[in-house]
Design an enzyme around this catalytic site. Sequence first.
Site, mmCIF file in Angstrom:
data_model
loop_
_atom_site.group_PDB
_atom_site.id
_atom_site.type_symbol
_atom_site.label_atom_id
_atom_site.label_comp_id
_atom_site.label_asym_id
_atom_site.label_seq_id
_atom_site.Cartn_x
_atom_site.Cartn_y
_atom_site.Cartn_z
ATOM 1 N N ARG A 26 20.669 54.107 29.332
ATOM 2 C CA ARG A 26 20.529 55.183 28.335
ATOM 3 C C ARG A 26 21.713 55.248 27.392
ATOM 4 N NH1 ARG A 26 16.923 59.243 30.039
ATOM 5 N NH2 ARG A 26 18.118 60.716 28.822
ATOM 6 N N ASN A 38 24.056 68.114 31.040
ATOM 7 C CA ASN A 38 23.572 67.432 29.833
ATOM 8 C C ASN A 38 23.222 68.516 28.820
ATOM 9 O OD1 ASN A 38 23.654 65.136 31.338
ATOM 10 N ND2 ASN A 38 21.440 64.833 31.460
ATOM 11 N N GLY A 39 23.522 68.270 27.555
ATOM 12 C CA GLY A 39 23.197 69.263 26.534
ATOM 13 C C GLY A 39 24.465 69.792 25.891
ATOM 14 N N TRP A 65 27.865 60.960 27.576
ATOM 15 C CA TRP A 65 27.846 60.418 26.213
ATOM 16 C C TRP A 65 28.505 61.499 25.364
ATOM 17 C CZ3 TRP A 65 25.263 61.418 21.440
ATOM 18 C CH2 TRP A 65 25.143 60.311 20.581
ATOM 19 N N GLU A 68 20.357 47.169 14.954
ATOM 20 C CA GLU A 68 20.696 47.777 16.249
ATOM 21 C C GLU A 68 21.343 46.785 17.208
ATOM 22 O OE1 GLU A 68 17.645 51.233 17.482
ATOM 23 O OE2 GLU A 68 16.712 49.302 17.162
ATOM 24 N N LYS A 82 15.586 46.709 14.066
ATOM 25 C CA LYS A 82 15.887 45.934 15.283
ATOM 26 C C LYS A 82 17.128 45.069 15.063
ATOM 27 C CE LYS A 82 14.106 47.608 17.414
ATOM 28 N NZ LYS A 82 13.128 48.591 17.764
ATOM 29 N N LYS A 107 19.359 55.627 24.769
ATOM 30 C CA LYS A 107 17.929 55.386 24.880
ATOM 31 C C LYS A 107 17.088 56.588 24.467
ATOM 32 C CE LYS A 107 14.236 53.108 25.902
ATOM 33 N NZ LYS A 107 13.812 52.179 24.854
ATOM 34 N N HIS A 131 13.546 47.099 -8.964
ATOM 35 C CA HIS A 131 14.024 48.397 -9.455
ATOM 36 C C HIS A 131 15.420 48.720 -8.943
ATOM 37 C CE1 HIS A 131 10.141 49.131 -11.218
ATOM 38 N NE2 HIS A 131 9.560 48.877 -10.054
ATOM 39 N N GLU A 160 10.885 47.998 10.556
ATOM 40 C CA GLU A 160 11.151 47.833 11.987
ATOM 41 C C GLU A 160 11.979 46.552 12.234
ATOM 42 O OE1 GLU A 160 11.077 49.662 14.449
ATOM 43 O OE2 GLU A 160 10.942 48.392 16.220
ATOM 44 N N CYS A 187 23.619 61.416 28.094
ATOM 45 C CA CYS A 187 24.114 61.817 29.411
ATOM 46 C C CYS A 187 23.021 61.693 30.473
ATOM 47 C CB CYS A 187 24.543 63.278 29.375
ATOM 48 S SG CYS A 187 25.791 63.612 28.150
HETATM 49 C C1 F6R Z 1 14.935 51.858 18.095
HETATM 50 C C2 F6R Z 1 14.901 52.927 19.053
HETATM 51 C C3 F6R Z 1 15.077 54.332 18.579
HETATM 52 C C4 F6R Z 1 13.979 55.215 19.191
HETATM 53 C C5 F6R Z 1 14.180 56.683 18.789
HETATM 54 C C6 F6R Z 1 13.077 57.570 19.322
HETATM 55 O O1 F6R Z 1 14.871 50.608 18.692
HETATM 56 O O2 F6R Z 1 14.703 52.683 20.213
HETATM 57 O O3 F6R Z 1 15.048 54.384 17.203
HETATM 58 O O4 F6R Z 1 12.755 54.741 18.746
HETATM 59 O O5 F6R Z 1 15.408 57.129 19.275
HETATM 60 O O6 F6R Z 1 12.979 57.520 20.710
HETATM 61 P P1 F6R Z 1 11.697 58.032 21.458
HETATM 62 O O7 F6R Z 1 10.578 57.131 21.101
HETATM 63 O O8 F6R Z 1 12.037 57.960 22.920
HETATM 64 O O9 F6R Z 1 11.436 59.430 21.000
#
Ligand code: F6R
Length: 605
Positions: A27, A99-100, A73, A487, A484, A600, A503, A480, A2
Amino acid sequence: MCGIVGYIGEQQAAPILMEGLHRLEYRGYDSAGIALATGGELKVFKSKGKVRDLERLLPDHPKGTPGIAHTRWATHGEPSDRNAHPHCDARNRYAIVHNGIVENAGALRAQLEAKGVVFRSETDSEVLAHLIAAMDAETLIEAVRGALRLVVGTYGLAVLDSKRPDTIVVARNGSPVILGIGEHEMFVASDVSALVRHTQNVVHLDDGDVAVVRADGYETFTLDGGPIVRAPLMIDWQVESLSKGSFDHFMRKEIAEQPEAIRRVLSGRLESRFSTTHIGGLEFAARELLEARRIKILGCGSAYIAGCVGAQLIEQLARLPAHAEPASEFRYRNPVIEPDTLYIAVSQSGETFDTLSAVQEVKRKGARVFGIVNVVGSTIARECGRGIYLHAGPEVAVVSTKTFTSTAIAFALFAIYLGRLRDLSAANGARLLTALAALPAQVEAILAQEQKIATLARAFANTRDAYFVGRAAGFPVAMEGALKLKEVSYIHAEAYPASELKHGPLALIAPETPTVIVLPRDELFAKNTSTIEEIRARRGPTYVVTHPGTLPVTVDGVIEVPKSEPELDPILLNIPLQLLAYHVALARGTDIDQPRNLAKSVTVE
Ligand code: F6R
């Protein structure tokens, strides 16, 4: 997640609020809305879908000021027009954006309904509007305070009273609220990116703060007590860094920004005279760091994985046991917190709720913690009080790219510093400083191979499942790379330690499941090439990310990255996997910058 925007001043609020909502789109959200005060009344427009859907609902040149707006959201209640914020009381006098989560919304709703209040949405947030209206207070701040005293939960809240349009009241508990100071006008937002077009002079509220915002300034109070000083802070974000420039996607732009981001995280921090690093924000005396017997790193998602890279760097260079754990798990398991463990919280946004809660738990139990954070003045940065800022500039794409790289480099800086306090030799320190300084040019050389990686990505475009494997330092890179890919392309991607393949996961290898193997030229090279043979024997396609040189096995695709020092190799091996994920997503036509279901910064549990 949000987002909140608010405006009070002489201008019409709608264009400013709509522009702010666009800035918050990155976001992730599912509906949007706006409330304007005009002629003693409220005008409210809200819509499921994108901000441009809301725009279609608005009349030409909508009139009204002040105003508040929101991107939602969904947590309580499906994404829909009526669940979108703002929410109003029964008489449409007050509008709120929230928000929250109001945890006791069920009980409060039942009490209000018993008094005859008819709810118009399924949200937990709507109770706030009715509670504020029920307070019958002299001032808006008193009404908001009275309502919030009844609420259990988290909030970033902005409230508008159509009868008193000289004020917006905001409050914060667990969800960010930032004020922007303009010339005879004030802005409110949950994220600085919604403010930077108007001002770089901002005020971060703390949990428990309530603020009265007027066109000519602001006053801050605690929820229950008197005034409290919250001083403004200048932020260094430029508005240009929030636009895509010549790139089609923020993700691609942010991948390309990595050489510059690396220069910034290194800037002023390499101290060649003593073959060490200098980290101004750490503020630990050398003795305090020498007392640490263990390091524990906490973060979520990519921040956690960057922490895995960091733990290996610390173990290698400082020879201290170091371990990364998802902050989201740590906070729920009543962790043993020992005074001689040093904790590091990692968060790009500095707002991730799980990471923040983990930091608070660590602090509550008396241990030391510092942050590795990108957003200056963010909640986790302030909660930790010390640490390393990445200075990577805003990261707008939902998925992390440049901040993953910058975080790994921040860990290298810390590991060298700690190592040089312990028994890392000056020669080794100097070797690593030279390697760090070479990274920007090496990343540029990897980015120059984009066309080749894009061609290789075509092989993944119609894949359902993909595997990423690596050993030791290569394993976080595989993690990672898989994160990526899943996602942004929505392909099911799993990372396994290469040594674990036989295994269990080997059962999944088949001609239609490609595997990406992270293959640095290190002491495990021979073991890793055996893994490739095992996959090939099951007719699994193999793609390797490796260093230049002849390969002793036949593979289906090779991406080469320049060799760094072994400790820093993971940083470079990860870069092509970002481009791979990007180009696979491009080929599949997904929403690269705002992948479905993702946000985000995850500011809820
Ligand atoms: C992956 C991604 C998320 C963030 C995670 C933590 O591409 O962006 O996995 O890394 O939500 O976010 P921050 O770093 O803002 O605490």
